[in-house]
Design an enzyme around this catalytic site. Structure first.
Site, mmCIF file in Angstrom:
data_model
loop_
_atom_site.group_PDB
_atom_site.id
_atom_site.type_symbol
_atom_site.label_atom_id
_atom_site.label_comp_id
_atom_site.label_asym_id
_atom_site.label_seq_id
_atom_site.Cartn_x
_atom_site.Cartn_y
_atom_site.Cartn_z
ATOM 1 N N GLU A 59 -4.090 6.306 8.847
ATOM 2 C CA GLU A 59 -5.089 7.057 8.069
ATOM 3 C C GLU A 59 -6.182 7.536 9.018
ATOM 4 O OE1 GLU A 59 -6.765 4.671 4.933
ATOM 5 O OE2 GLU A 59 -5.004 4.867 3.664
ATOM 6 N N HIS A 117 -14.909 -8.584 6.227
ATOM 7 C CA HIS A 117 -14.064 -8.291 5.072
ATOM 8 C C HIS A 117 -14.244 -9.283 3.933
ATOM 9 C CE1 HIS A 117 -12.356 -5.055 7.298
ATOM 10 N NE2 HIS A 117 -12.011 -5.859 8.267
ATOM 11 N N ARG A 140 -5.747 -8.149 -10.610
ATOM 12 C CA ARG A 140 -6.272 -9.424 -11.115
ATOM 13 C C ARG A 140 -7.713 -9.221 -11.571
ATOM 14 N NH1 ARG A 140 -7.062 -9.386 -5.489
ATOM 15 N NH2 ARG A 140 -9.298 -9.261 -5.102
ATOM 16 N N LYS A 190 0.812 -1.225 0.000
ATOM 17 C CA LYS A 190 0.000 0.000 0.000
ATOM 18 C C LYS A 190 0.840 1.267 0.000
ATOM 19 C CE LYS A 190 -4.135 -1.956 1.947
ATOM 20 N NZ LYS A 190 -3.778 -2.898 3.018
HETATM 21 C C1 MV4 Z 1 -10.665 2.045 5.863
HETATM 22 C C2 MV4 Z 1 -11.881 2.194 6.571
HETATM 23 C C3 MV4 Z 1 -12.104 3.402 7.185
HETATM 24 N N1 MV4 Z 1 -11.190 4.398 7.117
HETATM 25 N N2 MV4 Z 1 -9.791 3.067 5.814
HETATM 26 C C4 MV4 Z 1 -11.084 -2.611 4.962
HETATM 27 C C5 MV4 Z 1 -10.440 -3.444 3.911
HETATM 28 C C6 MV4 Z 1 -9.470 -2.588 3.215
HETATM 29 N N3 MV4 Z 1 -9.525 -2.792 1.795
HETATM 30 C C7 MV4 Z 1 -9.808 -1.198 3.617
HETATM 31 N N4 MV4 Z 1 -10.784 -1.269 4.659
HETATM 32 C C8 MV4 Z 1 -11.207 -0.153 5.297
HETATM 33 N N5 MV4 Z 1 -10.363 0.907 5.230
HETATM 34 C C9 MV4 Z 1 -10.050 4.204 6.437
HETATM 35 N N6 MV4 Z 1 -9.145 5.204 6.407
HETATM 36 C C10 MV4 Z 1 -12.773 1.134 6.615
HETATM 37 C C11 MV4 Z 1 -12.433 -0.060 5.979
HETATM 38 C C12 MV4 Z 1 -13.416 -1.108 6.081
HETATM 39 C C13 MV4 Z 1 -14.087 -1.573 4.951
HETATM 40 C C14 MV4 Z 1 -13.822 -1.073 3.689
HETATM 41 C C15 MV4 Z 1 -14.497 -1.523 2.586
HETATM 42 C C16 MV4 Z 1 -15.469 -2.501 2.746
HETATM 43 C C17 MV4 Z 1 -15.746 -3.028 3.973
HETATM 44 C C18 MV4 Z 1 -15.051 -2.587 5.094
HETATM 45 C C19 MV4 Z 1 -15.356 -3.109 6.347
HETATM 46 C C20 MV4 Z 1 -14.675 -2.660 7.431
HETATM 47 C C21 MV4 Z 1 -13.707 -1.668 7.302
#
Ligand code: MV4
Length: 493
Positions: A199, A234, A291, A115
């Protein structure tokens, strides 16, 4: 390119082979002992067993897969998703053997696989990102200062992580040091890389991802978005295209930013750029998946593009078969993932014999699956048994069609997530489009699955919402307590 080996199993192996056949090419399956009777093995023009059931002894064995390529004169490898699909070393090894890897360069995979290096790569492109640190935290006082500036709660994320692994929420400065140490330890043991960054925590985000396709002639085209906000731990459960919240302007803007992310790593092939969207429709770049994704069918249904075919064309050196101006959103598509998990029992895997298995059919229904009636679901792999995809003229019709298709689906012998998916389709928050990534935690209880519905789905949805208003958890805590009591029993009819 005449012969393509599909280095995968299940529904995606079959899905890829169908496009291979349509293009007049030959397919080769590699399979484990657990999959010897699987449809993808029968469908392939040639098939070779490469080892015992465990993935580490079969689907992850790069050496054995390349051996099969050499023996059978294979020209190219399609990696599907999971397994070796995002392994840069595998892509490199494939190329070294004179075989075409159907996907981006190993360098692009490496940049986007981390990342922090992804953020660094897009730096000159003005891509919106969540405020925080853009380098690994090494100095605790300096990191605390930044955390204070962006404001609590903050998230600590592992640079090598993905899919939520190694994420920690910190709600105040007092917790910072302890949480950071835990996060680093977790990152070291899970990924062998302790780099973590900060973040600002976005409290009620929606997950929007842009499909992009890029060729080796410099063309990069975004193919609209998918919304995947309905997730459980997730793991995506429901995906749709288009999103119910994007405006045409926002879609265009996000598409352009996604294309820039692809440009930043000289991307070639199919890729997905993930964004978070906050309540005020601000979007932030999260990561890029290098992918074909599980949920690619919803994009295919609304765009009319065969993404696997385009992947193969691009790998052959052809330009994309379409231009941005050729693309139009046609209707609405929804996908539900059918897992062999029991939604009444905390989604525990429920693998076993598929005693009855009959897929829904009819107008606007597509099922991507990899099993047949009478087959045993193996314990060694992901418990997803199929993807049910519907297409309709608009979102309302797609939802109606999905409920009809779920009702037609006949599966006995195992429990599946289909009842849960139906619950979501009828829920007021989903129907109205007013939901975020907390949907499952906020609205779902197993008791809701065995409710006999009266005439109006809206009526029930209203009851659900009313009950849950005061049960809503602290929004930023990912708490899950399947045993918490519910007032539902009181009003259950
Ligand atoms: C976040 C967030 C809130 N704030 N970043 C979870 C998986 C990863 N791809 C990124 N994720 C998140 N990042 C910030 N700065 C909340 C999540 C997150 C989430 C994101 C997308 C779909 C489902 C989720 C479930 C929990 C937390």
């Amino acid at each position: 390119m005449k012969k393509i080996l599909v280095a995968n199993r299940g529904e995606i192996a079959l899905r890829v082979m169908r496009s291979i056949r349509e293009m007049g090419l030959q397919s080769v399956a590699v399979y484990s002992e657990a999959d010897k009777n699987a449809p993808f093995v029968k469908y392939a023009d040639e098939a070779v067993c490469i080892g015992p059931p465990a993935s580490s002894e079969s689907y992850l064995r790069a050496d054995k897969i390349i051996q099969v390529c050499n023996n059978l004169n294979v020209d190219a490898i399609h990696p599907g998703y999971g397994f070796l699909s995002e392994n840069a070393n595998f892509a490199r090894l494939v190329a070294q053997h004179g075989i075409t890897f159907i996907g981006p360069s190993p360098e692009a995979m490496e940049i986007m696989g981390d990342k922090l290096s992804a953020k660094a790569a897009v730096k000159s492109y003005n891509i919106p990102m969540v405020p925080g640190t853009d380098e690994a935290i090494t100095d605790i006082p300096a990191a605390k200062k930044i955390a204070k500036e962006v404001g609590y709660p903050i998230l600590i994320k592992a640079s090598a992580g993905g899919g939520g692994k190694g994420m920690r929420i910190v709600s105040s400065e007092e917790e910072f040091e302890e949480q950071m140490k835990l996060a680093i330890n977790e990152a070291v043991s899970a990924f062998g890389n302790g780099a973590v960054f900060i973040e600002r925590y976005v409290g009620s985000p929606r997950h929007i991802e842009i499909q992009i396709m890029a060729d080796s002639h410099g063309n990069i085209v975004p193919i609209f978005e998918r919304e995947c906000s309905i997730q459980r731990r997730h793991q995506k459960v429901i995906e749709e295209a288009p999103s119910s919240v994007l405006t045409p302007e926002l879609r265009k803007e996000m598409g352009e930013k996604a294309a820039d992310v692809a440009r930043a790593c000289d991307y070639v092939g199919a890729g997905t750029v993930e964004f978070l969207l906050d309540e005020n429709l601000n979007f932030y770049f999260l990561e890029m998946n290098t992918r074909l994704q599980v949920e690619h069918p919803v994009t295919e249904m609304i765009s009319g593009i065969d993404l696997v075919r385009e992947q193969i064309l691009v790998a052959q050196g052809h330009p994309l078969s379409f231009k941005q101006e050729d693309l139009h959103i046609n209707g609405h598509a929804i996908e539900v993932r059918v897992y062999a998990e029991d939604p009444r029992n905390n989604f525990l895997p429920d693998i076993g014999l598929l005693k009855t298995y009959r897929q829904p059919i009819g107008l606007g229904v597509r099922v991507d699956d990899g099993f047949e009636e009478g087959m045993q679901i193996p314990i060694y792999y992901d418990p997803m048994i199929s993807k049910l995809i519907v297409h309709g003229k608009d979102r309302e019709q797609a939802i109606e069609r999905m409920i009809r298709a779920i009702d037609e689906y006949r599966i006995t012998g195992i429990e599946t997530t289909l009842p849960f998916c139906k619950f979501v389709m009828r829920h007021d928050a989903f129907v109205s489009g007013k939901f975020d990534t907390h949907f499952v935690n906020n609205y779902f209880k197993p008791e809701f699955l065995d409710v006999e519905l009266p005439e109006s789905a809206q009526e029930v949805a209203a009851i659900f919402s009313a009950i849950l208003v005061d049960e809503q958890k602290n929004k930023y805590k990912e708490t899950e307590n399947p045993n918490s009591s519910s007032t539902w029993k009181v009003v259950r009819r």
